[in-house]
Design a protein around this motif. Sequence first.
Motif, PDB file in Angstrom:
ATOM      1  N   ALA A  80       1.065  -1.248   0.078  1.00 38.99           N
ATOM      2  CA  ALA A  80       0.069  -0.043  -0.032  1.00 38.99           C
ATOM      3  C   ALA A  80       0.986   1.155   0.138  1.00 38.99           C
ATOM      4  N   MET A  81       2.021   1.107   0.797  1.00 39.75           N
ATOM      5  CA  MET A  81       2.793   2.392   0.656  1.00 39.75           C
ATOM      6  C   MET A  81       3.468   2.617  -0.756  1.00 39.75           C
ATOM      7  N   VAL A  82       3.890   1.611  -1.344  1.00 36.15           N
ATOM      8  CA  VAL A  82       4.562   1.668  -2.723  1.00 36.15           C
ATOM      9  C   VAL A  82       3.551   2.045  -3.763  1.00 36.15           C
ATOM     10  N   THR A  83       2.341   1.629  -3.836  1.00 32.65           N
ATOM     11  CA  THR A  83       1.269   1.542  -4.852  1.00 32.65           C
ATOM     12  C   THR A  83       0.268   2.759  -4.663  1.00 32.65           C
ATOM     13  N   GLY A  84       0.040   2.945  -3.334  1.00 28.92           N
ATOM     14  CA  GLY A  84      -1.095   3.972  -2.895  1.00 28.92           C
ATOM     15  C   GLY A  84      -0.737   5.231  -2.843  1.00 28.92           C
ATOM     16  N   SER A  85      -1.759   6.296  -2.363  1.00 29.66           N
ATOM     17  CA  SER A  85      -1.491   7.711  -2.288  1.00 29.66           C
ATOM     18  C   SER A  85      -1.902   7.899  -0.905  1.00 29.66           C
ATOM     19  N   VAL A  86      -2.203   6.909  -0.017  1.00 25.48           N
ATOM     20  CA  VAL A  86      -2.526   7.071   1.364  1.00 25.48           C
ATOM     21  C   VAL A  86      -1.126   7.591   2.050  1.00 25.48           C
ATOM     22  N   ASP A  87      -1.157   8.327   3.079  1.00 25.40           N
ATOM     23  CA  ASP A  87       0.213   8.734   3.773  1.00 25.40           C
ATOM     24  C   ASP A  87       0.721   7.749   4.450  1.00 25.40           C
ATOM     25  N   ASP A  88       2.047   7.384   4.299  1.00 24.28           N
ATOM     26  CA  ASP A  88       2.657   6.301   4.873  1.00 24.28           C
ATOM     27  C   ASP A  88       2.399   6.204   6.574  1.00 24.28           C
ATOM     28  N   ALA A  89       2.703   7.330   7.099  1.00 31.26           N
ATOM     29  CA  ALA A  89       2.559   7.278   8.546  1.00 31.26           C
ATOM     30  C   ALA A  89       1.260   6.881   8.851  1.00 31.26           C
ATOM     31  N   LEU A  90       0.025   7.343   8.232  1.00 30.45           N
ATOM     32  CA  LEU A  90      -1.246   6.459   8.548  1.00 30.45           C
ATOM     33  C   LEU A  90      -1.259   5.013   8.226  1.00 30.45           C
ATOM     34  N   LEU A  91      -0.452   4.758   7.275  1.00 33.48           N
ATOM     35  CA  LEU A  91      -0.616   3.231   7.001  1.00 33.48           C
ATOM     36  C   LEU A  91       0.252   2.475   8.043  1.00 33.48           C
ATOM     37  N   LEU A  92       1.335   2.948   8.554  1.00 37.14           N
ATOM     38  CA  LEU A  92       2.025   2.501   9.597  1.00 37.14           C
ATOM     39  C   LEU A  92       1.428   2.315  10.824  1.00 37.14           C
ATOM     40  N   GLU A  93       0.587   3.400  11.114  1.00 36.87           N
ATOM     41  CA  GLU A  93      -0.156   3.482  12.436  1.00 36.87           C
ATOM     42  C   GLU A  93      -1.372   2.319  12.472  1.00 36.87           C
ATOM     43  N   THR A  94      -2.058   2.276  11.308  1.00 32.92           N
ATOM     44  CA  THR A  94      -3.038   1.488  10.958  1.00 32.92           C
ATOM     45  C   THR A  94      -2.368  -0.049  11.107  1.00 32.92           C
ATOM     46  N   MET A  95      -1.192  -0.238  10.617  1.00 29.89           N
ATOM     47  CA  MET A  95      -0.529  -1.456  10.693  1.00 29.89           C
ATOM     48  C   MET A  95      -0.300  -1.907  12.113  1.00 29.89           C
ATOM     49  N   LEU A  96       0.195  -1.146  12.724  1.00 26.64           N
ATOM     50  CA  LEU A  96       0.585  -1.330  14.168  1.00 26.64           C
ATOM     51  C   LEU A  96      -0.743  -1.454  15.177  1.00 26.64           C
ATOM     52  N   VAL A  97      -1.808  -0.798  14.909  1.00 30.80           N
ATOM     53  CA  VAL A  97      -2.783  -0.996  15.667  1.00 30.80           C
ATOM     54  C   VAL A  97      -3.530  -2.490  15.247  1.00 30.80           C
TER      55      VAL A  97
END
Length: 86
Positions: free
Chosen positions: A59-76
């Motif tokens: 998602a970080m490589v192919t998407g447009s969502v903020d990387d920090a948000l993706l990482l936070e979501t993954m951690l949760v």
Amino acid sequence: KKEVAWSLPPEGDALIASIGKDVRKQHPFRVFILADQAQKFTVPELVRCQRLVVETHEAMVTGSVDDALLLETMLVRLMGGQRRAA
């Protein structure tokens, strides 16, 4: 200098080869620590965590969502999984 020789059946060699980094070439203390930490998880838990990390990376490589948000979501999501008592 003494070298330790690993003796594994063919399926053990295949498993290590599939991991990518050969643990037999790492420092023994590091391998001990990693093995100790891995014992705290079941195989399905580790597979789930790996899948979440891979999905987040994609998602970080192919998407447009903020990387920090993706990482936070993954951690949760990782922390929200069912854990057995230590």
